[in-house]
Design an enzyme around this catalytic site. Structure first.
Site, short mmCIF file in Angstrom:
data_model
loop_
_atom_site.label_atom_id
_atom_site.label_comp_id
_atom_site.label_asym_id
_atom_site.label_seq_id
_atom_site.Cartn_x
_atom_site.Cartn_y
_atom_site.Cartn_z
N HIS A 102 29.07 1.38 -39.33
CA HIS A 102 28.65 2.76 -39.62
C HIS A 102 28.35 2.97 -41.10
CE1 HIS A 102 29.92 3.30 -35.50
NE2 HIS A 102 28.97 4.22 -35.50
N GLU B 234 26.69 2.62 -23.49
CA GLU B 234 26.98 1.73 -24.62
C GLU B 234 28.14 0.79 -24.33
OE1 GLU B 234 27.85 3.98 -28.16
OE2 GLU B 234 29.03 5.47 -27.09
N ASP C 114 26.70 -0.40 -29.92
CA ASP C 114 27.95 -0.74 -29.22
C ASP C 114 27.70 -1.61 -27.99
OD1 ASP C 114 30.12 0.32 -30.67
OD2 ASP C 114 29.38 2.33 -30.22
N CYS D 36 19.13 5.09 -28.82
CA CYS D 36 19.45 5.74 -30.10
C CYS D 36 20.22 4.81 -31.02
CB CYS D 36 20.21 7.04 -29.88
SG CYS D 36 21.81 6.80 -29.10
#
Ligand code: PEP
Ligand code: MG
Length: 580
Positions: free
Chosen positions: A203, A447, A471, A518
């Protein structure tokens, strides 16, 4: 001497600037430029802070003296003497003034920069006694920072880069930065980032990408090799960091930097071109955002809406004080209004794993596998009252424009049922309070492999799906996305990953339900043609990537790509067919 360090390329482009080494513990210190006429006021703030700390130490020494004979506390007294000596060290003071007067750093930044320089000198000392004095220096600086925090700044920290245009570009070098730290630097003065740790889809890397400045993560020893103020080149395309480059290397990268800028300007021409393929397929290009104010960048980049608002960034770095319903509602409302009538997909909070609530808590708990722990929807369902607060805030924001609700990390039908029941309860609560709300479509992230393998269940319960490839890759391949040691095995083109993505898209398309990607794959131009070939018609990515992906789309024929994608899916080594 020129040194090259290799890391993982996370955010494209070239940055050339002087290094600012920031220790993890100093990340919460404000970093901004002052104007030259503010320098003396900043130095005065330092002077006053130093006087307060000196005064405190002298008082402690006096009280010790009154308590008993001086030699009753020899160690404490000696320690305090060291602190006083450090505070009155002329060299240290002169160096801090240099950062303020010559480099225009604000006082706190100047102080911590010099602390880093001296701390390294202490680290290199042979004598263990002297080496340990580093801790004393840190304590003294910490006390001064505390005093300065209390007094406030003589110069208001500008919300944006306060540079006057004369300063040398600066690049931030850190061992690690949490996503919350990165967010703090979003409006900062830095032209690029390098961290020792982190994977390509960690992240921290994702936030760096959203800032659209060159960044390299996982550069192992960079923060040790690079010295404060060294000249550094960051090549965000190749992951190479060059320290102390020769004039020839500098000229070469200067050229590459300008080429990148020209290419970006050229792409700007596509801003209002509709994203339609050669065979007339209309493609939806949406934006991923972390904060309500990012909506402006999404609109500017020509996004057709927000496909992923990572709401967890509202929850981070708040010392355990979660945002209440009103604060969340106002934040979501700002994002919705910022998108000017285009839809905003708000994902419910996804904290845990490499997104801890607090900075410096890179691993929030002591469990061995935090990515498999209480993260995302699991965290929300563990505290239904807190989850209801967020759901009500999102539902209420829908009174101001189209809102989609997106749930992360679902795997079990029991989780789906609990979530839907809570959404229903939140709706009833908003209605009971006679607060307005609009239609809100419900979506699930795919995910976790278990979700990708049971897509029909998800299609029965949700209006749309969004594939979180970051993920999905991590969990399918058992690769920690934040761990640079296994980054070479993190492979979006692994046949197993592609099969799960292909099946999810195909099943949603067959039922006429919207499906998007996404994860970072959606903004990777080397993946655009393959995803189109797999039937994807909706991509959500950082605003900075939209135009480059659109360029790929304009050159693509989905009919031809569908046939080619089948051969890719059947290949043992899809990468050999996909990578140009
Ligand atoms: C993903 O997993 O692909 C995703 C978009 O969510 P995040 O990166 O926030 O985990
Ligand atoms: Mg995810």
């Amino acid at each position: 001497m020129t040194v090259a360090v290799h890391g993982l390329a996370v955010s494209r482009g070239v940055a050339i600037g002087r290094a600012v080494i920031v220790a993890a513990t100093r990340l919460d210190v404000a970093h901004y430029f002052i104007t030259p006429d503010q320098a003396e006021a900043e130095i005065d703030r330092l002077r006053r802070a130093r006087a307060v700390v000196v005064d405190d130490i002298v008082k402690v020494q006096q009280s010790l003296h009154e308590l008993g004979p001086h030699d009753a506390h020899p160690e404490l007294n000696a320690l305090l003497d060291v602190h006083l000596m450090l505070l009155q060290d002329d060299q240290l003071t002169a160096a801090v003034k240099h950062w303020i007067r010559d480099r225009h750093y604000n006082a706190e930044w100047a102080l911590t920069t010099q602390l880093e320089v001296v701390a390294r000198q202490f680290d290199e000392m042979e004598d263990p006694y002297l080496r340990e004095r580093k801790a004393d220096l840190e304590q003294v600086v910490e006390r001064m920072l505390r005093v300065m925090r209390g007094v406030g700044s003589a110069v208001a920290a500008p919300a944006t880069d306060g540079r006057t245009g004369r300063e040398t570009p600066l690049v931030l070098i850190a061992h690690d930065l949490s996503p919350a730290d990165m967010l703090q630097f979003k409006q900062s003065v830095f032209a690029g980032f390098v961290t020792d740790v982190g994977g390509k889809t960690s992240h921290t890397a994702i936030v760096a990408r959203s800032m659209d400045i060159p960044a390299v993560v996982g550069a192992r020893s960079a923060s040790h090799l690079i010295q404060q103020d060294d000249w550094v080149i960051i090549d965000g395309d190749t992951g190479i960091v060059i320290v102390d480059p020769s004039p020839i290397v500098l000229a070469e990268y200067g050229f590459k930097q300008r080429q990148g800028e020209v290419e970006r300007e050229r792409l700007q021409r596509l801003k209002s071109t509709p994203a339609v393929t050669l065979d007339g397929q209309k493609i939806e290009l949406l934006a991923n955002i972390e904060q309500p104010d990012d909506a402006a960048a999404a609109v500017k980049a020509g996004a057709a809406g927000v496909g992923l608002f990572r709401s967890e960034f509202l929850f981070m770095g708040r010392n355990g004080q979660l945002p209440d319903e009103e604060e969340q509602y106002q934040a979501y409302r700002r994002a919705v209004e910022g998108m000017q009538g285009m839809p905003v997909t708000i994902r419910t909070v996804d904290v845990g794993a490499d997104k801890p609530l607090e900075r410096n808590a890179v691993r929030e708990n002591d469990y061995l596998n935090p990515a498999l722990g209480l993260r995302a929807i699991r965290w929300s369902l563990a505290d239904p009252a807190m989850f209801l607060v967020q759901l009500r805030a999102i539902l209420r924001a829908s009174a101001h424009g189209p809102v989609n609700l997106l749930i992360p990390m679902l795997a079990h039908v029991s989780e789906i049922r609990q979530t839907l029941a809570l959404v229903q309860r939140a709706r009833e609560q908003v209605q009971a309070a006679e607060q307005p709300m609009g239609e809100v479509r419900l979506g699930a992230m795919i995910e976790i492999p278990a979700a990708a393998l049971t897509v029909p269940v998800f299609l029965r319960h949700f209006d749309y799906l969004s594939i979180g490839t970051n993920d999905l890759i991590q969990y399918t391949l058992a690769i920690d996305r934040a761990d640079e040691a296994v980054a070479h095995l993190y492979d979006p083109l692994h046949p197993a990953v592609l099969q799960l993505i292909a099946d999810t898209i195909a099943q949603a398309n067959a039922q006429g339900k919207p499906v998007s990607v996404c994860g970072e794959m959606a903004g990777d131009v080397t993946m655009t043609r393959l995803l189109l070939g797999l039937g994807l018609r909706c991509f959500s990515m950082h605003p900075s990537q939209i135009l480059a992906v659109k360029q790929q789309i304009l050159r693509s024929d989905t009919g031809k790509l569908a046939a080619w994608a089948k051969t890719v899916l059947a290949a043992d080594d899809p990468a050999a067919l996909v990578v140009d």
